[in-house]
Write an enzyme that holds these catalytic residues in place. Structure first.
Site, PDB file in Angstrom:
ATOM      1  N   GLY A 188     -10.168  -3.521   2.858  1.00 30.51           N
ATOM      2  CA  GLY A 188      -9.188  -3.468   3.945  1.00 30.51           C
ATOM      3  C   GLY A 188      -9.323  -2.199   4.774  1.00 30.51           C
ATOM      4  O   GLY A 188     -10.332  -1.493   4.733  1.00 30.51           O
ATOM      5  N   ASP A 189      -8.265  -1.925   5.516  1.00 25.60           N
ATOM      6  CA  ASP A 189      -8.267  -0.762   6.409  1.00 25.60           C
ATOM      7  C   ASP A 189      -8.050   0.556   5.672  1.00 25.60           C
ATOM      8  O   ASP A 189      -8.473   1.614   6.150  1.00 25.60           O
ATOM      9  CB  ASP A 189      -7.167  -0.923   7.467  1.00 25.60           C
ATOM     10  CG  ASP A 189      -5.776  -1.045   6.830  1.00 25.60           C
ATOM     11  OD1 ASP A 189      -5.617  -1.871   5.908  1.00 25.60           O
ATOM     12  OD2 ASP A 189      -4.858  -0.319   7.257  1.00 25.60           O
ATOM     13  N   THR A 202       0.807  -1.198   0.000  1.00 24.52           N
ATOM     14  CA  THR A 202       0.000   0.000   0.000  1.00 24.52           C
ATOM     15  C   THR A 202       0.850   1.262   0.000  1.00 24.52           C
ATOM     16  O   THR A 202       1.928   1.273   0.570  1.00 24.52           O
ATOM     17  CB  THR A 202      -0.820  -0.094   1.290  1.00 24.52           C
ATOM     18  OG1 THR A 202      -1.653  -1.222   1.166  1.00 24.52           O
ATOM     19  CG2 THR A 202      -1.602   1.121   1.604  1.00 24.52           C
ATOM     20  N   GLY A 239      -4.539  -5.646   7.101  1.00 24.92           N
ATOM     21  CA  GLY A 239      -5.683  -4.751   7.206  1.00 24.92           C
ATOM     22  C   GLY A 239      -6.742  -5.177   8.200  1.00 24.92           C
ATOM     23  O   GLY A 239      -7.341  -4.327   8.874  1.00 24.92           O
ATOM     24  N   ARG A 243     -13.875  -8.122  -0.431  1.00 25.36           N
ATOM     25  CA  ARG A 243     -13.114  -7.730   0.763  1.00 25.36           C
ATOM     26  C   ARG A 243     -12.610  -6.278   0.672  1.00 25.36           C
ATOM     27  O   ARG A 243     -12.086  -5.855  -0.351  1.00 25.36           O
ATOM     28  CB  ARG A 243     -11.932  -8.679   0.937  1.00 25.36           C
ATOM     29  CG  ARG A 243     -11.063  -8.412   2.178  1.00 25.36           C
ATOM     30  CD  ARG A 243      -9.882  -7.523   1.880  1.00 25.36           C
ATOM     31  NE  ARG A 243      -8.940  -7.453   2.991  1.00 25.36           N
ATOM     32  CZ  ARG A 243      -7.927  -6.586   3.065  1.00 25.36           C
ATOM     33  NH1 ARG A 243      -7.749  -5.722   2.086  1.00 25.36           N
ATOM     34  NH2 ARG A 243      -7.115  -6.585   4.084  1.00 25.36           N
ATOM     35  N   THR A 286      -0.057   0.893   6.632  1.00 28.17           N
ATOM     36  CA  THR A 286       0.032  -0.289   5.782  1.00 28.17           C
ATOM     37  C   THR A 286       0.192  -1.495   6.690  1.00 28.17           C
ATOM     38  O   THR A 286       0.700  -1.378   7.794  1.00 28.17           O
ATOM     39  CB  THR A 286       1.205  -0.181   4.791  1.00 28.17           C
ATOM     40  OG1 THR A 286       1.213  -1.362   3.963  1.00 28.17           O
ATOM     41  CG2 THR A 286       2.533  -0.081   5.500  1.00 28.17           C
ATOM     42  N   GLY A 287      -0.264  -2.643   6.221  1.00 28.56           N
ATOM     43  CA  GLY A 287      -0.114  -3.833   7.058  1.00 28.56           C
ATOM     44  C   GLY A 287      -1.299  -4.753   6.921  1.00 28.56           C
ATOM     45  O   GLY A 287      -2.071  -4.660   5.967  1.00 28.56           O
TER      46      GLY A 287
HETATM   47  N1  ASP Z   1      -3.419  -2.670   4.552  1.00 26.52           N
HETATM   48  C1  ASP Z   1      -3.691  -3.098   3.204  1.00 26.52           C
HETATM   49  C2  ASP Z   1      -4.997  -3.836   3.190  1.00 26.52           C
HETATM   50  O1  ASP Z   1      -5.226  -4.633   4.038  1.00 26.52           O
HETATM   51  C3  ASP Z   1      -2.642  -3.980   2.629  1.00 26.52           C
HETATM   52  C4  ASP Z   1      -1.221  -3.446   2.714  1.00 26.52           C
HETATM   53  O2  ASP Z   1      -0.970  -2.503   3.436  1.00 26.52           O
HETATM   54  O3  ASP Z   1      -0.331  -3.997   2.043  1.00 26.52           O
HETATM   55  O4  ASP Z   1      -5.780  -3.635   2.303  1.00 26.52           O
END
Ligand code: ASP
Length: 288
Positions: free
Chosen positions: A178-179, A148, A202, A176, A199-200
Site C-alpha cells: 500500500g501507500d 493503519t 492506499g 500487494r 491512512t486510507g
Molecule cells: N493505507 C493503508 C494501505 O492501503 C490502509 C489503511 O490505512 O487502513 O495499506
C-alpha cells in the site's frame, strides 16, 4: 473503543516524553508507533489485517525531515516492530525500501526482534477476512475505523519526522503493497514544509502521492497545512478514495484532516495540550 483510546494515550505520551526530554522527533515517532504496533486494537503489528491467504504482511516507513533520510519495509511476516526495522533500513543500509524475504534477511543482520507469525493474528481480524470471503471476496476491504497507525512530530531543535505502520487492507493478495511504506505517498517529512502520515485507500493515496503533495503545496504554493491537506484529500476523493492525514509543521502546528466518518487520533504539545479523539469531536482538524 476504550482499549483503543487508552493505547492512543499511551502512544501519545511515549512520543511526548521523548520530546519533553529534548529528544529527537525521529525517536518520538518511532516510540509512538511501536506502542500501537504492540497493541491489538490497531491494524499494525499485532492486530494486523489478514491477506486473502490468511497471513499477516506488514508495511512501515519512517522519515527524517532534517535530512530527508528515509527507510521503509514491506511484506514482513516475522518482525515484531516494523517501524524499528524501517529505521534500521534508513540508518544501516544504503537503501530506502526493502521487501519480503530480503527485508527479513537484513533484519537478521540487525538483530531485530522476531516473533512467530501467530503473534500478529487476532480473531477479530480473522473474522473480517472470513466475512469478506463469505461476501464473495470482492477485491479487498479498507476498514477505516481501526486502520493503519502513524505519528508525526516536531522536536525542540525544530526538526520534523513522520512514521507509519500497517497491515494493509483485509483480503490483499499477490504481494500487494500500500501507500504506507512508500515515501511521498503515505509517509513524508521535510523540515521546509511539514511531516505527514496517511491512512486510507492506499491505491488512491499512491496515485496522488498524498504526503509529498501536501508538503509540496506548503513549500511551493505557500498554502497553510489544512488547505494543503484538504486539497490532497480532494484529489484522492476524485479518484474514488477516502482517508485521513496527520500533519505537523515547522511552527509546531499539529492537525488532522479526514474524509471518513472517523479517524482515531491523539495530540500533545509542550504547552500542555493532551488530546485523544475518535470521531468528529475535538479541535485541531476535521473533515475535509
Ligand atoms: N493505507 C493503508 C494501505 O492501503 C490502509 C489503511 O490505512 O487502513 O495499506
Amino acid at each position: 473503543a476504550a482499549g483503543a483510546r487508552a493505547a492512543l494515550a499511551r502512544a501519545r505520551d511515549a512520543g511526548a516524553a521523548v520530546l519533553a526530554g529534548g529528544g529527537d522527533a525521529l525517536d518520538a515517532v518511532e516510540a509512538a508507533v511501536r506502542v500501537l504496533e504492540n497493541d491489538p486494537h490497531f491494524n499494525a503489528g499485532r492486530g494486523a489485517a489478514f491477506t486473502r491467504d490468511g497471513a499477516n504482511e506488514l508495511d512501515a516507513a519512517i522519515m527524517d525531515g532534517a535530512t530527508r533520510a528515509a527507510g521503509s519495509v514491506a511484506g514482513l511476516t516475522r518482525i515484531r516492530n516494523p517501524v524499528t526495522l524501517a529505521r534500521r533500513v534508513m540508518t544501516d543500509s544504503p537503501h530506502v525500501l526493502l521487501s519480503g524475504a530480503g527485508a527479513e534477511a537484513f533484519a537478521a543482520t540487525q538483530g531485530a526482534e522476531t516473533v512467530d507469525p501467530a503473534w500478529f493474528a487476532i480473531p477479530e481480524r480473522r473474522r473480517q477476512l472470513d466475512e469478506l470471503l463469505a461476501r464473495g471476496g470482492g477485491a479487498f476491504d479498507v476498514d477505516m475505523k481501526y486502520g493503519t497507525v502513524g505519528a508525526v512530530a516536531r522536536d525542540v531543535h525544530g526538526h520534523l519526522a513522520a512514521a507509519t505502520s500497517t497491515g494493509g487492507v483485509t483480503g490483499k493478495r499477490w504481494g500487494r503493497i500500500g501507500d504506507s511504506p512508500l515515501i511521498g505517498a503515505g509517509t513524508f517529512a521535510d523540515d521546509r514544509a511539514c511531516a505527514v502520515s496517511c491512512t486510507g485507500s492506499g491505491e488512491q493515496f499512491i496515485r496522488v502521492g498524498v504526503a509529498h503533495e501536501i508538503a509540496a503545496r506548503i513549500r511551493l504554493a505557500g498554502e497553510d497545512a489544512a488547505t494543503a491537506a484538504d486539497a490532497a484529500l480532494a484529489e484522492v476523493r476524485a479518484l474514488g478514495g477516502t482517508g485521513g492525514v496527520i500533519v505537523v509543521t515547522p511552527a509546531g502546528e499539529a492537525l488532522w484532516r479526514f474524509t471518513t466518518p472517523g479517524m482515531y487520533r491523539a495530540r500533545a504539545t509542550s504547552a500542555g495540550l493532551r488530546e485523544v479523539a475518535l470521531y468528529g469531536e475535538g479541535e485541531g482538524g476535521g473533515e475535509a
